[in-house]
Design a protein around this motif. Structure first.
Motif, mmCIF file in Angstrom:
data_model
loop_
_atom_site.group_PDB
_atom_site.id
_atom_site.type_symbol
_atom_site.label_atom_id
_atom_site.label_comp_id
_atom_site.label_asym_id
_atom_site.label_seq_id
_atom_site.Cartn_x
_atom_site.Cartn_y
_atom_site.Cartn_z
ATOM 1 N N GLU A 88 2.826 -0.261 0.009
ATOM 2 C CA GLU A 88 1.990 -0.276 -1.186
ATOM 3 C C GLU A 88 0.499 -0.260 -0.870
ATOM 4 O O GLU A 88 -0.310 0.113 -1.722
ATOM 5 C CB GLU A 88 2.338 -1.499 -2.035
ATOM 6 C CG GLU A 88 3.765 -1.445 -2.594
ATOM 7 C CD GLU A 88 4.070 -2.629 -3.486
ATOM 8 O OE1 GLU A 88 3.171 -3.455 -3.691
ATOM 9 O OE2 GLU A 88 5.195 -2.702 -3.993
ATOM 10 N N ALA A 89 0.120 -0.690 0.315
ATOM 11 C CA ALA A 89 -1.290 -0.644 0.692
ATOM 12 C C ALA A 89 -1.736 0.810 0.852
ATOM 13 O O ALA A 89 -0.952 1.677 1.238
ATOM 14 C CB ALA A 89 -1.518 -1.409 1.990
ATOM 15 N N GLU A 90 -2.997 1.080 0.552
ATOM 16 C CA GLU A 90 -3.498 2.454 0.610
ATOM 17 C C GLU A 90 -3.617 2.957 2.048
ATOM 18 O O GLU A 90 -3.398 4.132 2.315
ATOM 19 C CB GLU A 90 -4.857 2.540 -0.089
ATOM 20 C CG GLU A 90 -4.775 2.316 -1.601
ATOM 21 C CD GLU A 90 -6.143 2.418 -2.249
ATOM 22 O OE1 GLU A 90 -7.113 2.736 -1.535
ATOM 23 O OE2 GLU A 90 -6.238 2.169 -3.458
ATOM 24 N N THR A 91 -4.002 2.073 2.960
ATOM 25 C CA THR A 91 -4.171 2.460 4.362
ATOM 26 C C THR A 91 -3.546 1.388 5.262
ATOM 27 O O THR A 91 -3.245 0.277 4.801
ATOM 28 C CB THR A 91 -5.656 2.593 4.735
ATOM 29 O OG1 THR A 91 -6.280 1.306 4.604
ATOM 30 C CG2 THR A 91 -6.350 3.602 3.835
ATOM 31 N N LEU A 92 -3.390 1.732 6.526
ATOM 32 C CA LEU A 92 -2.879 0.746 7.480
ATOM 33 C C LEU A 92 -3.839 -0.436 7.578
ATOM 34 O O LEU A 92 -3.409 -1.588 7.681
ATOM 35 C CB LEU A 92 -2.693 1.396 8.851
ATOM 36 C CG LEU A 92 -2.204 0.463 9.969
ATOM 37 C CD1 LEU A 92 -0.835 -0.117 9.635
ATOM 38 C CD2 LEU A 92 -2.158 1.200 11.309
ATOM 39 N N ASP A 93 -5.137 -0.179 7.536
ATOM 40 C CA ASP A 93 -6.130 -1.249 7.596
ATOM 41 C C ASP A 93 -5.954 -2.232 6.437
ATOM 42 O O ASP A 93 -5.989 -3.455 6.635
ATOM 43 C CB ASP A 93 -7.529 -0.638 7.578
ATOM 44 C CG ASP A 93 -8.620 -1.683 7.763
ATOM 45 O OD1 ASP A 93 -8.471 -2.527 8.679
ATOM 46 O OD2 ASP A 93 -9.609 -1.669 7.024
ATOM 47 N N LEU A 94 -5.736 -1.719 5.234
ATOM 48 C CA LEU A 94 -5.531 -2.596 4.082
ATOM 49 C C LEU A 94 -4.216 -3.358 4.191
ATOM 50 O O LEU A 94 -4.122 -4.518 3.784
ATOM 51 C CB LEU A 94 -5.566 -1.776 2.787
ATOM 52 C CG LEU A 94 -6.956 -1.361 2.303
ATOM 53 C CD1 LEU A 94 -6.849 -0.462 1.084
ATOM 54 C CD2 LEU A 94 -7.810 -2.584 1.981
ATOM 55 N N HIS A 95 -3.198 -2.722 4.759
ATOM 56 C CA HIS A 95 -1.922 -3.420 4.993
ATOM 57 C C HIS A 95 -2.136 -4.623 5.899
ATOM 58 O O HIS A 95 -1.609 -5.713 5.628
ATOM 59 C CB HIS A 95 -0.928 -2.450 5.634
ATOM 60 C CG HIS A 95 0.322 -3.097 6.157
ATOM 61 N ND1 HIS A 95 1.213 -3.784 5.349
ATOM 62 C CD2 HIS A 95 0.826 -3.188 7.431
ATOM 63 C CE1 HIS A 95 2.211 -4.253 6.087
ATOM 64 N NE2 HIS A 95 1.992 -3.908 7.349
ATOM 65 N N ILE A 96 -2.916 -4.442 6.957
ATOM 66 C CA ILE A 96 -3.202 -5.550 7.872
ATOM 67 C C ILE A 96 -3.972 -6.649 7.159
ATOM 68 O O ILE A 96 -3.667 -7.835 7.287
ATOM 69 C CB ILE A 96 -3.975 -5.034 9.107
ATOM 70 C CG1 ILE A 96 -3.086 -4.101 9.930
ATOM 71 C CG2 ILE A 96 -4.471 -6.196 9.970
ATOM 72 C CD1 ILE A 96 -3.809 -3.363 11.045
ATOM 73 N N LYS A 97 -4.972 -6.266 6.373
ATOM 74 C CA LYS A 97 -5.770 -7.258 5.655
ATOM 75 C C LYS A 97 -4.932 -8.049 4.645
ATOM 76 O O LYS A 97 -5.132 -9.251 4.469
ATOM 77 C CB LYS A 97 -6.942 -6.579 4.955
ATOM 78 C CG LYS A 97 -8.026 -6.114 5.912
ATOM 79 C CD LYS A 97 -9.199 -5.482 5.188
ATOM 80 C CE LYS A 97 -10.315 -5.124 6.150
ATOM 81 N NZ LYS A 97 -11.474 -4.499 5.479
ATOM 82 N N GLU A 98 -3.992 -7.388 4.001
ATOM 83 C CA GLU A 98 -3.125 -8.085 3.057
ATOM 84 C C GLU A 98 -2.261 -9.126 3.776
ATOM 85 O O GLU A 98 -2.008 -10.216 3.254
ATOM 86 C CB GLU A 98 -2.250 -7.084 2.304
ATOM 87 C CG GLU A 98 -3.034 -6.262 1.281
ATOM 88 C CD GLU A 98 -2.190 -5.185 0.634
ATOM 89 O OE1 GLU A 98 -0.970 -5.161 0.900
ATOM 90 O OE2 GLU A 98 -2.739 -4.371 -0.132
ATOM 91 N N GLN A 99 -1.821 -8.792 4.981
ATOM 92 C CA GLN A 99 -1.018 -9.750 5.741
ATOM 93 C C GLN A 99 -1.863 -10.922 6.226
ATOM 94 O O GLN A 99 -1.360 -12.031 6.391
ATOM 95 C CB GLN A 99 -0.354 -9.047 6.929
ATOM 96 C CG GLN A 99 0.668 -8.000 6.518
ATOM 97 C CD GLN A 99 1.726 -8.567 5.602
ATOM 98 O OE1 GLN A 99 2.367 -9.566 5.925
ATOM 99 N NE2 GLN A 99 1.918 -7.947 4.448
#
Length: 293
Positions: free
Chosen positions: A122-133
């Protein structure tokens, strides 16, 4: 506003890994709408990640993934703040999600480009996926480095993870024929070499690959140790010391950990003769948690 039930809070927690109180607050803010509450938590997670970005990440895990035909392999170092989180199942699942992305995404050698890639979740980018975690697990986390090998030709890409993710090795070993590449003894040799690299910490394959700055530094140290001796003697001593240095940092010149009287170069030659072909180590990387990059 709909009632914020315990079941609804638990459902949101299972989807996001956020704390119970955070989930309850998000549901209240979203008037009980589960999807909207998840969006609230994701935004807060990214904001929390930005606040935590300056905190040191000296722990973490190194992990690897090899595809079924052993032609593609990935090694990653993902860092966090504490060893407690590094051993957490959710953190380990997070590391696996990064491996999933790299294996399934467009190939790149750039960390910056990788982080900017669209993420399959669901995150737009891999970077945002990491930040969400980061928001979900409560610690600063980062993908510090990665390597991806895609083998062209005969051979295999192998990996070895040591000390529960504290050290990792990725290697590409080429064979002169498909029959040799599929031989179980060849695969065992590749595994042995990854174990050797993990233990012996070579910095390159051959002495020609050692950076000149590194050689100059070593030569300066050795020259200082033999000051005052005749020039011809100094050069001979320096040559011997540099040879010894190369034998400690160059993979092919190192003594094999299972038989230190045999160099890795001799091991490859002997095994190739035994199996009827040529074996070549084309590249490798070795990561260790906490080492200076």
């Amino acid at each position: 506003m709909p009632e914020i039930t315990v079941e609804l809070i638990k459902t949101l927690r299972d989807k996001t890994n956020a704390g119970m109180m955070d989930c309850k607050a998000a549901l209240k803010e979203a008037d009980g709408d589960l999807d909207a509450a998840e969006t609230v938590l994701r935004k807060k997670g990214v904001a929390a990640a930005d606040k935590k970005a300056s905190r040191a990440t000296s722990e973490g895990a190194i992990a690897a993934r090899i595809n079924d035909d052993a032609k593609t392999g990935v090694l990653v170092e993902v860092n966090c703040e504490t060893d407690f989180v590094a051993k957490n199942d959710k953190f380990r699942a997070f590391v696996e999600s990064i491996l999933d992305h790299i294996v399934g995404s467009e190939k790149t050698d750039s960390l910056e480009a990788l982080l900017a890639q669209p993420y399959a979740g669901e995150a737009e980018t891999l970077d945002l996926h990491i930040k969400e975690q980061v928001g979900a697990l409560g610690e600063n986390m980062a993908l510090s480095r990665f390597a991806r090998f895609d083998l062209d030709g005969n051979g295999v890409v192998g990996q070895y993870i040591h000390m529960q993710g504290k050290v990792g090795v990725l290697i590409e070993v080429k064979a002169s024929s498909p029959e040799l590449a599929s031989n179980e003894a060849f695969r065992d040799l590749v595994k042995d070499i990854t174990l050797h690299i993990a233990a012996a910490s070579p910095i390159c394959i051959t002495r020609e690959e050692v950076p000149q700055a590194t050689i100059d530094k070593e030569r300066e140290i050795y020259a200082d140790q033999v000051k005052g001796k005749p020039e011809n003697i100094i050069e001979k001593i320096l040559g011997g010391k540099l040879d010894k240095f190369f034998s400690t940092v160059c993979l092919l010149e190192q003594g094999f950990i299972k038989d230190t009287d045999q160099s890795i170069a001799d091991l490859l030659k002997a095994k190739g003769s035994e199996l009827g072909g040529d074996i070549t180590i084309s590249r490798f990387v070795r990561y260790a948690i906490g080492e200076e990059l």
